[in-house]
Motif scaffolding. Sequence first.
Motif, short mmCIF file in Angstrom:
data_model
loop_
_atom_site.label_atom_id
_atom_site.label_comp_id
_atom_site.label_asym_id
_atom_site.label_seq_id
_atom_site.Cartn_x
_atom_site.Cartn_y
_atom_site.Cartn_z
N VAL A 1 0.89 2.55 -6.32
CA VAL A 1 1.45 2.46 -5.05
C VAL A 1 2.36 3.85 -4.82
O VAL A 1 3.24 3.94 -5.43
CB VAL A 1 2.27 1.30 -5.03
N PRO A 2 1.91 4.60 -3.71
CA PRO A 2 2.70 5.81 -3.54
C PRO A 2 3.84 5.46 -3.32
O PRO A 2 4.31 4.73 -2.22
CB PRO A 2 1.63 6.48 -2.40
N VAL A 3 4.85 6.39 -3.43
CA VAL A 3 6.30 6.29 -3.04
C VAL A 3 6.88 7.58 -2.45
O VAL A 3 6.46 8.70 -2.97
CB VAL A 3 7.32 5.94 -4.28
N ARG A 4 7.44 7.46 -1.33
CA ARG A 4 7.81 8.66 -0.65
C ARG A 4 9.31 8.64 -0.40
O ARG A 4 9.72 7.66 -0.03
CB ARG A 4 6.96 8.74 0.88
N VAL B 1 0.86 -1.13 -0.14
CA VAL B 1 0.09 -0.05 -0.03
C VAL B 1 0.96 1.28 0.03
O VAL B 1 0.39 2.29 0.01
CB VAL B 1 -1.00 0.13 1.13
N GLY B 2 2.00 1.09 0.28
CA GLY B 2 3.16 2.39 0.00
C GLY B 2 4.42 1.72 0.37
O GLY B 2 4.83 0.94 0.84
N LEU C 1 8.18 3.40 1.30
CA LEU C 1 8.95 4.51 2.08
C LEU C 1 10.61 4.34 1.65
O LEU C 1 10.86 3.37 2.06
CB LEU C 1 8.72 4.60 3.30
N TYR D 1 5.58 -3.82 7.83
CA TYR D 1 6.23 -3.60 6.66
C TYR D 1 7.25 -4.65 6.16
O TYR D 1 7.73 -5.29 7.32
CB TYR D 1 6.81 -2.19 6.70
N GLU E 1 5.11 -0.98 2.92
CA GLU E 1 4.03 -1.14 3.80
C GLU E 1 2.99 -2.13 3.27
O GLU E 1 2.59 -1.94 2.15
CB GLU E 1 3.21 0.08 3.88
N ASP F 1 -0.31 -4.57 3.08
CA ASP F 1 -1.74 -4.42 3.40
C ASP F 1 -2.28 -5.35 4.35
O ASP F 1 -3.10 -5.47 5.03
CB ASP F 1 -2.68 -4.49 2.20
N GLU G 1 10.65 2.24 -8.51
CA GLU G 1 9.52 3.88 -8.25
C GLU G 1 8.47 3.60 -9.66
O GLU G 1 7.58 3.97 -9.71
CB GLU G 1 10.28 5.06 -8.48
#
Length: 359
Positions: free
Chosen positions: A343-346, A241-242, A244, A314, A285, A287, A335
């Motif tokens: 899927v968001p990447v930070r 879900v993410g 990092l 995670y 991360e 789900d 990425e």
Amino acid sequence: MYVAEAWGVVVGKLVTLALAGLGVRVIVLMAQDGGWGWLVAAPFLLAGIALALWVGLVAFNGLVRDRLRPEVRFRRLRGTARRHRARPVGEPAAVDTADPVDPVDHPVPTLRSSPRGQSDLLLRTALYVVLGLPSAYLVGYVLLAYLDHLWLMWSSPVVDEWEWDAPEHLGAFGAWFFADAARGRALPMLISAVFLGLGITLATLAVPVLRRRGADAIDLAVTDTGVVTRGGLAIDWDEVVGVLVVQDVRIGAWTSRREGPAFPTRFVLHPTYVPTHSRTRVALELDDLAGVAARAARSQRRALYADGDLASGYALADLWTHPADRVDEILAPLEAAARVARVPVRRLERVTDPAKVLG
């Protein structure tokens, strides 16, 4: 990381308490010797003792409690899958039958840990450990001496009359090193202890490099459908879900200067800094942590971390020791694939706030 820092604070508090006890002993010895010198030194020593007691008993207690509470930190999963997921009635128990995915047979971006790639880290660790061997020998000698002293006190009540200076009585080395005329040797041993501590610190990175083989040597691989983490654990994008990406830039050179309102500019050395290390970690991360943990083999769970109640977690891809250019080469397709899978990447940087260095 937070747990290690908390235990470091605990060790520091114990050292300050030991210094407070040493200060009390110095005052007692000076008073026994007679004269007025102890009256002059006592106020300064008492101030130092009070400060040491405050640091050892009061300071940073809240920080230690917060960082050691299980419910506020993530920890690595261990044991079998049955510990992480309640098994409904009629469902067969999960077993460690997951086949590791090894990208060696597929031309996909992969980062593997290898002794050859970490020769600079291994050589630095070995150098520090060798320089710290005199201190390690001294610590072992002192521990052996006091164990021997305690055994003699247990077996012979007459030994209770001895003073608590066991190392000096254990053997020829103790009589030579701990004699009054030989106290100047403490400085080389102190320097050796510093190198020993540095070697132990780097060994936490170097030892796993030597032990990991095969699929367990995989740190991160990007496939068409997802990613592969340590142990060959394959994770599909629909389970993530993410993402990092955290890079630790607190130490970016051999030396640095720190400034802050509580102290002037000071020069700081970083002997554990390795220029080739990217100091980067990637957290995926999940789900359904329980589902991933249930199918993972025991060795594959080393990459999985969960919070206190195991409700979320995670998968960690530790790329700390890999070169920065190699990390960039695998983060680019990671990425890109994450964007395709929505899927968001930070990206975050861990920095040192000068205003909070002493906090």
